[in-house]
Design an enzyme around this catalytic site. Sequence first.
Site, PDB file in Angstrom:
ATOM      1  N   ALA A  22     -44.594 107.364   0.689  1.00 50.29           N
ATOM      2  CA  ALA A  22     -45.650 107.914  -0.155  1.00 50.29           C
ATOM      3  C   ALA A  22     -46.862 108.178   0.730  1.00 50.29           C
ATOM      4  CB  ALA A  22     -45.993 106.924  -1.262  1.00 50.29           C
ATOM      5  N   GLY A  40     -41.426 105.132   0.342  1.00 49.27           N
ATOM      6  CA  GLY A  40     -40.955 106.086  -0.667  1.00 49.27           C
ATOM      7  C   GLY A  40     -39.794 106.947  -0.180  1.00 49.27           C
ATOM      8  N   GLU A  87     -36.856 104.873  -0.732  1.00 49.80           N
ATOM      9  CA  GLU A  87     -36.718 104.761  -2.187  1.00 49.80           C
ATOM     10  C   GLU A  87     -36.132 106.027  -2.815  1.00 49.80           C
ATOM     11  OE1 GLU A  87     -40.867 103.514  -2.402  1.00 49.80           O
ATOM     12  OE2 GLU A  87     -40.232 101.718  -3.466  1.00 49.80           O
ATOM     13  N   GLU A 139     -44.072  98.414   3.086  1.00 50.47           N
ATOM     14  CA  GLU A 139     -45.250  98.333   2.211  1.00 50.47           C
ATOM     15  C   GLU A 139     -46.083  97.071   2.387  1.00 50.47           C
ATOM     16  OE1 GLU A 139     -42.294  99.425   1.244  1.00 50.47           O
ATOM     17  OE2 GLU A 139     -42.550 101.260   0.063  1.00 50.47           O
TER      18      GLU A 139
HETATM   19  N1  CAA Z   1     -48.508 109.143   4.485  1.00 48.10           N
HETATM   20  C1  CAA Z   1     -49.393 110.054   4.945  1.00 48.10           C
HETATM   21  N2  CAA Z   1     -49.301 110.623   6.166  1.00 48.10           N
HETATM   22  C2  CAA Z   1     -48.257 110.251   6.943  1.00 48.10           C
HETATM   23  C3  CAA Z   1     -47.316 109.305   6.520  1.00 48.10           C
HETATM   24  C4  CAA Z   1     -47.456 108.745   5.216  1.00 48.10           C
HETATM   25  N3  CAA Z   1     -46.582 107.870   4.705  1.00 48.10           N
HETATM   26  N4  CAA Z   1     -46.410 109.116   7.511  1.00 48.10           N
HETATM   27  C5  CAA Z   1     -46.787 109.918   8.510  1.00 48.10           C
HETATM   28  N5  CAA Z   1     -47.910 110.611   8.186  1.00 48.10           N
HETATM   29  C6  CAA Z   1     -48.659 111.570   8.981  1.00 48.10           C
HETATM   30  C7  CAA Z   1     -49.490 110.894  10.050  1.00 48.10           C
HETATM   31  O1  CAA Z   1     -50.703 110.423   9.516  1.00 48.10           O
HETATM   32  C8  CAA Z   1     -49.668 112.008  11.053  1.00 48.10           C
HETATM   33  O2  CAA Z   1     -50.650 112.877  10.576  1.00 48.10           O
HETATM   34  P1  CAA Z   1     -51.731 113.520  11.606  1.00 48.10           P
HETATM   35  O3  CAA Z   1     -50.885 114.355  12.544  1.00 48.10           O
HETATM   36  O4  CAA Z   1     -52.612 114.307  10.717  1.00 48.10           O
HETATM   37  O5  CAA Z   1     -52.371 112.368  12.307  1.00 48.10           O
HETATM   38  C9  CAA Z   1     -48.335 112.761  10.979  1.00 48.10           C
HETATM   39  O6  CAA Z   1     -47.735 112.375   9.737  1.00 48.10           O
HETATM   40  C10 CAA Z   1     -47.380 112.370  12.086  1.00 48.10           C
HETATM   41  O7  CAA Z   1     -47.250 110.955  12.062  1.00 48.10           O
HETATM   42  P2  CAA Z   1     -47.422 110.052  13.377  1.00 48.10           P
HETATM   43  O8  CAA Z   1     -48.363 110.684  14.337  1.00 48.10           O
HETATM   44  O9  CAA Z   1     -47.722 108.661  12.915  1.00 48.10           O
HETATM   45  O10 CAA Z   1     -45.936 110.137  13.971  1.00 48.10           O
HETATM   46  P3  CAA Z   1     -45.186 109.060  14.856  1.00 48.10           P
HETATM   47  O11 CAA Z   1     -43.935 109.698  15.302  1.00 48.10           O
HETATM   48  O12 CAA Z   1     -46.079 108.461  15.860  1.00 48.10           O
HETATM   49  O13 CAA Z   1     -44.820 107.884  13.817  1.00 48.10           O
HETATM   50  C11 CAA Z   1     -43.988 106.970  11.769  1.00 48.10           C
HETATM   51  C12 CAA Z   1     -43.918 108.124  12.779  1.00 48.10           C
HETATM   52  C13 CAA Z   1     -43.432 105.686  12.408  1.00 48.10           C
HETATM   53  C14 CAA Z   1     -43.100 107.362  10.596  1.00 48.10           C
HETATM   54  C15 CAA Z   1     -45.441 106.751  11.308  1.00 48.10           C
HETATM   55  O14 CAA Z   1     -45.996 107.989  10.940  1.00 48.10           O
HETATM   56  C16 CAA Z   1     -45.574 105.818  10.152  1.00 48.10           C
HETATM   57  O15 CAA Z   1     -45.477 104.611  10.330  1.00 48.10           O
HETATM   58  N6  CAA Z   1     -45.784 106.369   8.930  1.00 48.10           N
HETATM   59  C17 CAA Z   1     -45.991 105.591   7.750  1.00 48.10           C
HETATM   60  C18 CAA Z   1     -44.691 104.995   7.251  1.00 48.10           C
HETATM   61  C19 CAA Z   1     -44.945 104.122   6.051  1.00 48.10           C
HETATM   62  O16 CAA Z   1     -45.590 103.103   6.130  1.00 48.10           O
HETATM   63  N7  CAA Z   1     -44.376 104.526   4.904  1.00 48.10           N
HETATM   64  C20 CAA Z   1     -44.547 103.792   3.667  1.00 48.10           C
HETATM   65  C21 CAA Z   1     -45.711 104.302   2.889  1.00 48.10           C
HETATM   66  S1  CAA Z   1     -46.093 103.283   1.520  1.00 48.10           S
HETATM   67  C22 CAA Z   1     -45.042 103.757   0.268  1.00 48.10           C
HETATM   68  O17 CAA Z   1     -44.169 104.560   0.454  1.00 48.10           O
HETATM   69  C23 CAA Z   1     -45.329 103.096  -1.026  1.00 48.10           C
HETATM   70  C24 CAA Z   1     -44.318 103.278  -2.079  1.00 48.10           C
HETATM   71  O18 CAA Z   1     -43.303 102.604  -2.117  1.00 48.10           O
HETATM   72  C25 CAA Z   1     -44.557 104.183  -3.147  1.00 48.10           C
END
Ligand code: CAA
Length: 262
Positions: A63, A108, A111, A131
């Site tokens: 998400a 998500g 999920e 999360e």
């Molecule tokens: N939400 C918003 N933006 C996201 C995102 C997310 N979940 N995941 C990645 N992005 C964005 C980053 O912010 C980045 O944007 P910018 O270029 O504008 O900075 C772009 O995507 C590329 O990401 P990274 O530079 O971080 O890429 P990376 O290869 O270094 O890392 C990754 C990849 C390990 C997936 C890392 O992006 C990451 O950890 N993302 C978050 C993963 C996460 O925690 N997901 C769970 C979210 S909570 C949820 O989902 C709640 C629920 O159950 C409803």
Amino acid sequence: MEFVLYEQKGQYAVITISREKALNALNSQVLDELNAVLDQVDLAEVRCLILTGAGPKSFVAGADIGEMSTLTKAEGEAFGKKGNDVFRKLETFPIPVIAAVNGFALGGGCEIAMSCDIRICSENALFGQPEVGLGITPGFGGTQRLARLVGPGMAKQLIYTARNIKADEAYRIGLVNAVYPAEELMGAAEKMAAGIAKNAPIAVRNCKKAINEGLDAATMDEAIVIEEKLFGDCFETEDQRYGMEFFLDKNKEKVKEPFKNK
Ligand code: CAA
């Protein structure tokens, strides 16, 4: 639609979440578009769906953390409901949905894959529920579906530790059915979808309903009644009559005709 692509390929169709700049993260707009695209599927023609993410790196990275960062308690609950409603629609969609997981399937992303009937992935896939590292619980069904898919002990370990797992471990614990080299994933998903699409469509739909509703029933006695009714329904179809007549006809020269979805 800006973030969701839909391509019908004969009797199956591919839905692609396409917000590559954010690794296909699910914001409200993506959820709305997903909801709308499901409403547009031509169920008279399409017999199986494939869900995937755009680009070589990510299925869905979760998400949208930016959008969630400022939510109030009530807004958080509403955002959870929004995701849950769409994912439940996918889970109970009349025809099978195959998740072709081509990279990150985090939060998500994991999920939504779990809301599909079948999950296959590429060797670079990474699954997890990160999360608690962000100060929240999984909010789009992760606490419920992961426990049902891999068992409560393994689900609790993955969710409490927020540890991501690679494709081979996801396969070992039964989270995915098969792992493919990245370049073979879509071909494998399309082959599976075409294989499902050529079977009697009403029977396939009834199988999905029987499995889903039976698993949600309180007792095996209730579950088996659900199956009985759906089994019985098939005997009203032309496809059942044709499928059985074809089997019983010993003429080896005869070629099986496509099922009519009737
Ligand atoms: N939400 C918003 N933006 C996201 C995102 C997310 N979940 N995941 C990645 N992005 C964005 C980053 O912010 C980045 O944007 P910018 O270029 O504008 O900075 C772009 O995507 C590329 O990401 P990274 O530079 O971080 O890429 P990376 O290869 O270094 O890392 C990754 C990849 C390990 C997936 C890392 O992006 C990451 O950890 N993302 C978050 C993963 C996460 O925690 N997901 C769970 C979210 S909570 C949820 O989902 C709640 C629920 O159950 C409803």
